[in-house]
Design a protein around this motif. Structure first.
Motif, short mmCIF file in Angstrom:
data_model
loop_
_atom_site.label_atom_id
_atom_site.label_comp_id
_atom_site.label_asym_id
_atom_site.label_seq_id
_atom_site.Cartn_x
_atom_site.Cartn_y
_atom_site.Cartn_z
N LEU A 138 -10.18 39.47 19.73
CA LEU A 138 -10.46 40.21 20.97
C LEU A 138 -10.62 41.71 20.70
O LEU A 138 -11.51 42.36 21.26
CB LEU A 138 -9.37 39.96 22.00
CG LEU A 138 -9.26 38.53 22.50
CD1 LEU A 138 -8.02 38.37 23.39
CD2 LEU A 138 -10.50 38.09 23.23
N LEU A 139 -9.77 42.25 19.83
CA LEU A 139 -9.89 43.66 19.47
C LEU A 139 -11.21 43.94 18.76
O LEU A 139 -11.85 44.97 18.99
CB LEU A 139 -8.70 44.09 18.60
CG LEU A 139 -7.37 44.22 19.33
CD1 LEU A 139 -6.23 44.36 18.34
CD2 LEU A 139 -7.40 45.40 20.28
N GLU A 144 -13.90 44.00 21.43
CA GLU A 144 -13.81 45.22 22.23
C GLU A 144 -14.26 46.46 21.48
O GLU A 144 -14.87 47.36 22.06
CB GLU A 144 -12.37 45.44 22.71
CG GLU A 144 -11.97 44.53 23.84
CD GLU A 144 -10.58 44.85 24.37
OE1 GLU A 144 -9.98 45.85 23.94
OE2 GLU A 144 -10.10 44.08 25.19
N SER A 145 -13.95 46.52 20.19
CA SER A 145 -14.27 47.72 19.41
C SER A 145 -15.70 47.74 18.92
O SER A 145 -16.17 48.76 18.40
CB SER A 145 -13.32 47.81 18.21
OG SER A 145 -13.64 46.81 17.26
N VAL A 170 -17.55 34.62 24.12
CA VAL A 170 -17.96 35.99 24.41
C VAL A 170 -19.26 35.87 25.20
O VAL A 170 -20.21 35.25 24.75
CB VAL A 170 -18.18 36.80 23.11
CG1 VAL A 170 -18.58 38.23 23.44
CG2 VAL A 170 -16.92 36.78 22.25
N GLY A 198 -6.39 40.99 28.26
CA GLY A 198 -6.78 41.78 27.11
C GLY A 198 -5.61 42.03 26.16
O GLY A 198 -4.45 41.91 26.53
N LEU A 218 -6.87 50.38 20.16
CA LEU A 218 -8.05 50.26 19.32
C LEU A 218 -8.11 51.38 18.29
O LEU A 218 -8.88 51.34 17.36
CB LEU A 218 -9.33 50.29 20.19
CG LEU A 218 -9.49 49.12 21.14
CD1 LEU A 218 -10.74 49.33 21.99
CD2 LEU A 218 -9.60 47.81 20.40
#
Length: 83
Positions: A18-19, A22-23, A49, A77, A82
């Motif tokens: 997930l990180l 997101e990043s 996704v 989340g 991050l």
């Protein structure tokens, strides 16, 4: 479907995935959300996704344990920074 061969089998691996989404580390574009789902073909659980039209950009298989216990992690989340 666009699935890679890896299977996420721990909540730590799910959080790292997930990180990465997101990043931007996975190089995906037009990401609008992430959801837990099951395959219509065989019932196998995966994390999806999705783009802004709810189309699958990337799927990664998850273990049954991660599917059952990682829903809140996907919904709310990851908690880690991050940066």
């Amino acid at each position: 479907m666009n699935f890679d061969d890896k299977v996420i089998d721990s909540l730590d691996e799910l959080e790292a995935f997930l990180l990465a989404v997101e990043s931007g580390a996975l190089g995906l574009t037009n990401v609008a959300g992430v959801a837990m789902a099951t395959s219509n073909a065989d019932g196998r659980p995966f994390v999806a996704v999705l783009d802004d039209k709810h189309q699958l950009i990337l799927g990664r298989w998850v273990s049954q344990d991660v599917y059952e216990n990682g829903k809140d992690l996907v919904r709310y989340g990851p908690k880690k920074n991050l940066h």
